[in-house]
Scaffold this active site. Sequence first.
Site, PDB file in Angstrom:
ATOM      1  N   HIS A 134       5.921  -1.108   2.765  1.00 24.72           N
ATOM      2  CA  HIS A 134       5.860  -2.547   3.043  1.00 24.72           C
ATOM      3  C   HIS A 134       7.152  -3.229   2.587  1.00 24.72           C
ATOM      4  O   HIS A 134       7.786  -3.963   3.347  1.00 24.72           O
ATOM      5  CB  HIS A 134       4.649  -3.135   2.305  1.00 24.72           C
ATOM      6  CG  HIS A 134       4.458  -4.602   2.508  1.00 24.72           C
ATOM      7  ND1 HIS A 134       3.550  -5.116   3.394  1.00 24.72           N
ATOM      8  CD2 HIS A 134       5.062  -5.678   1.944  1.00 24.72           C
ATOM      9  CE1 HIS A 134       3.606  -6.436   3.359  1.00 24.72           C
ATOM     10  NE2 HIS A 134       4.517  -6.804   2.475  1.00 24.72           N
ATOM     11  N   GLU A 135       7.557  -2.953   1.356  1.00 23.35           N
ATOM     12  CA  GLU A 135       8.731  -3.647   0.809  1.00 23.35           C
ATOM     13  C   GLU A 135      10.022  -3.201   1.492  1.00 23.35           C
ATOM     14  O   GLU A 135      10.927  -4.003   1.694  1.00 23.35           O
ATOM     15  CB  GLU A 135       8.820  -3.427  -0.711  1.00 23.35           C
ATOM     16  CG  GLU A 135       7.599  -3.901  -1.500  1.00 23.35           C
ATOM     17  CD  GLU A 135       7.192  -5.333  -1.211  1.00 23.35           C
ATOM     18  OE1 GLU A 135       8.067  -6.145  -0.868  1.00 23.35           O
ATOM     19  OE2 GLU A 135       5.983  -5.633  -1.310  1.00 23.35           O
TER      20      GLU A 135
END
Length: 1011
Positions: A448-449
Amino acid sequence: MIENRMFEEEPDVVDLAKDSCHYRSLDPDDVVYEPRSSRLLVRGLGENDMDEDDEDCESSARLLGMSFMNRSGAHRSLSSPYTRQGAPRSCARPSARTLVVCMLFLVIVASMTMVLYFLPGCTFTRSGCPKTNTTIPFEKVYPVSTSGEVFPWAQLRLPRSIRPLSYDLTLNPDLDSMTFTGRTIIHMSVLHNTKCIVLHSAYLNITKATFKARGVTVLEYKPREQIAVAFTEVLKTGQDCVLTLEYSANLSHTYDGFYNSSYTEKDGSKRVLAATQFEPLSARKAFPCFDAPDFKATFLIRIRRKPNHLSLSNMPKAKTTQLPNDVIEDEFEKTSVNMSTYLVAFIVANFTHISRNVSETQVSVYSVPEKWEHTDYALDTGCKLLEFYNGFFEINYPLKKLDLVAIPDFLAGAMENWGLITFRETSLLVGKQSSNLEKQVVASVIAHELAHQWFGNLVTMRWWNDLWLNEGFATYMQYMSLQTVFPQLDIGNLFLAVRFRALDKDALNSSHAVSTEVNKPEQVEEMFDSVSYEKGASILLMLNASLPGDQQFRKGIIQYLKEFSGLNTDTNDLWNSLTQLLFLKSPLEVMMSSWTSQKGFPLVTVSRKGGQVTLTQEHFRLTSDNATQTSSLWIIPVTYVTDNCSVAPECRRTFYLKTKSGKTQSITCNIDVKWVKVNYRNTGFYITHYEDGGWAALIDALSHNVSVLTHEDRASLVHNMFALSRLGRVSFHQVLHLLKYMSNETHTSPVTEALLQLGVIYRLLDKRQEHRLVARMKSYILHQFGSLMDKQTWEEEDSVSKQELRSALLGMACSLNEEKCISQSRALFKQYVESNGTSIPGDLQQVVFTVAAQSNEDWATLLTMYGQATYDAEKRKMLRGLASTQDARLIVWVLKAGLRGDVIQTQELPLVISTVCNGFTGYLFVWDFIQENWDSLIEKFPVGSFAIQTIIKSATSHFSTQAHLDQVCLFFLNILRERGSQMRSVQEALETIRLNQRWMEKNLATLEKWL
Ligand SMILES: [Zn+2]
């Protein structure tokens, strides 16, 4: 950013009935503020207009430290639009006498308020009223700064006349006194003639300000966290200028801004560190800046530290200088990219790290020294995903280094600061013996990051109203990348489950459009919710699935990233960019806007007569007030399969449902087709209802052979059936009829979905003390799922999907006190204690610790082990175990310890609260606890933040009676009003209680018969 609970567990969703309450949603249009009698506004000065009345009212209220709370238009007083409100009429059932007294009171209050309102606000101020020119009908209105002078700007968003080009920051934190000093030099360009520079600053004490080498006065307007320098001469368009600000401040004691954190090492010594968390509105707490996503600039950062610490920032270190008094100054390279302030980060700590190179980038993982052995998995995963994204987006990650840092105190799950991603320890560190399920959590957060480094950092939303462009994309890419790079982590089940939860939330009237108006700080905070994340991701999945070929979507987003690299965008930019590239005949923008610009989603009803299949759409709205249906229209890429061909991707047929509610569209199929299943593999964001025997045909097919549908289709039938029973379209009896096929079910997602939904109902019945129904429900669940429960093993298991299945089944079995499950858990715990913590498979630890915590003796053992554990994923499961105790004294202890933050970190308080609320003993304690400690809670967690959303939801979603509804309603009206906030989560809580109440009223009498 990713919120901690978004990726690791399914929140309890309790919305069980069709509602006809009149409590309207918090549409931005509905929000009204209360202009108060005293207005300290200065009129007729300055160059800039104040645009909206709302701004005017808000500023005066805030200026006076007064509170204001929105309410829906439906509850505005009849006598005056400006009087304070009583409880919404659905909150309480007052007696006739109360009504008469209230009416009299209202009339008096209304009259007084009108008199006060029409008096100039300054009437009651010491300085009295300034003389105003009454011949000018529309005056410009400005607030007053802290020093008493006019503040030259009157809006929440900054003026566009000045653009920052670069920041030169020097920060000098003192970890002994927990303070810091700083100097910010901002190079700016004047875009339009102006006489002032306005920027953000919060809790900073500005000690010196210079402009063109001359000292200048800085004005501050605290309610909007703004400062300004006003000039007598005009700054001309095209001019470049430099503002230097020196300041001092305390390191923050919360989890945002430049905050301090500490941890205790094994030998008992305490270590301190300082880290940052700026998204969404906290960069201004560390340095004065233009703190909005579309004021991008470059940053050159210098950090001073003691020799026993190291410092980290977004860029690699350029040089280190020894200063007097044993102070070292690290200077980092100037950022090679323009970036938004919320992505700036720096850390001062004594961390250790491991590193590896991926093409031109050095990837490192940092942790506190004694946890470095838990960093290997993160490094390996980070490197693989970085390589994947570099290739997938065809744009290389632009910085020379990428640090992933585990911070001991961290509220969110992780934060995508460019080049310096910060994580909660549980989201980054993995023990050597960790299960694949634990690795799945870490890999999802990293994925996600890393996706944010493109979606968010490279191309950024223009304003927080389009947060989904960051979060929806990062969430979608998180699942997509893991499916490709780590297929063994079986991420598909989790993605499916979060799509179901997003539907559940979006069915409430308190939901909001994906892209929605955002004007207040707490509204910015509240955008970090499942609509921006999971609904955003779901509609991207639906779009991808509806495009021809598997590369169209990818080509489209590459085009979008290249076109807007380094810039800011809004939702329309995305759709325009995709439409151009894909040469689509039907405008994609029209279709996708129907999903991003209105809240909710459609219910597609399918009915069939022979070869003619008819489809209609309407708004699936649980809180329907029985008014005529809204005219909502979605352009739905409907997919379907039939019994002739139903599992392989090539079986799928697609057509676009474009007609409004009440009108039908038809497709034809062979007359001998036995059944039609709509929404193939649940890639569409809608719910389907089958009329004319459609459900019966599907249930019949499943009872003979579950493999006639994919597991996603089976799970979606389960989810949709429960949702339809909440809506009142099908009876609960029909739900149970569908669940009969479960004894043949083999796959995880249909079983976990059914257990989750049944668990919600079970707990509600339990809390209403419907003992007979609880007993019947228990035996129903054990009977229906008993054979599956029996098949589960207690040994190590590699498959993530099987781990998910057994932890759900055994978790349910043990929570229902199933004998075999309890004795097996106890035996494992005994072994675990005796072997000093090495013998429970990771996916079963939660079940085992929860069972252990039910005995006071084992609870005490667990608490000791909790204090000694260093592996955070395991520690967190112990904590959930501790919080699941049913001993009232221990529950109170756990809650208080979570608030104090010594034995249990305060960042875990939302988890503690939600766990306690699941049990019968604790849910009322929690409600009292929240009421008593509300002020402390919102000191620690920002109003509107995901943590506060979780706390409110956990504490109230188990209520289903009028008495509790009244209590919750009164508390938030009377107490929260004093804090000056409006929160969508409060609206959601009230709606949910009312839905629970109605579902109970409707179903209690018949449940006994059906169970
Ligand atoms: Zn995110």
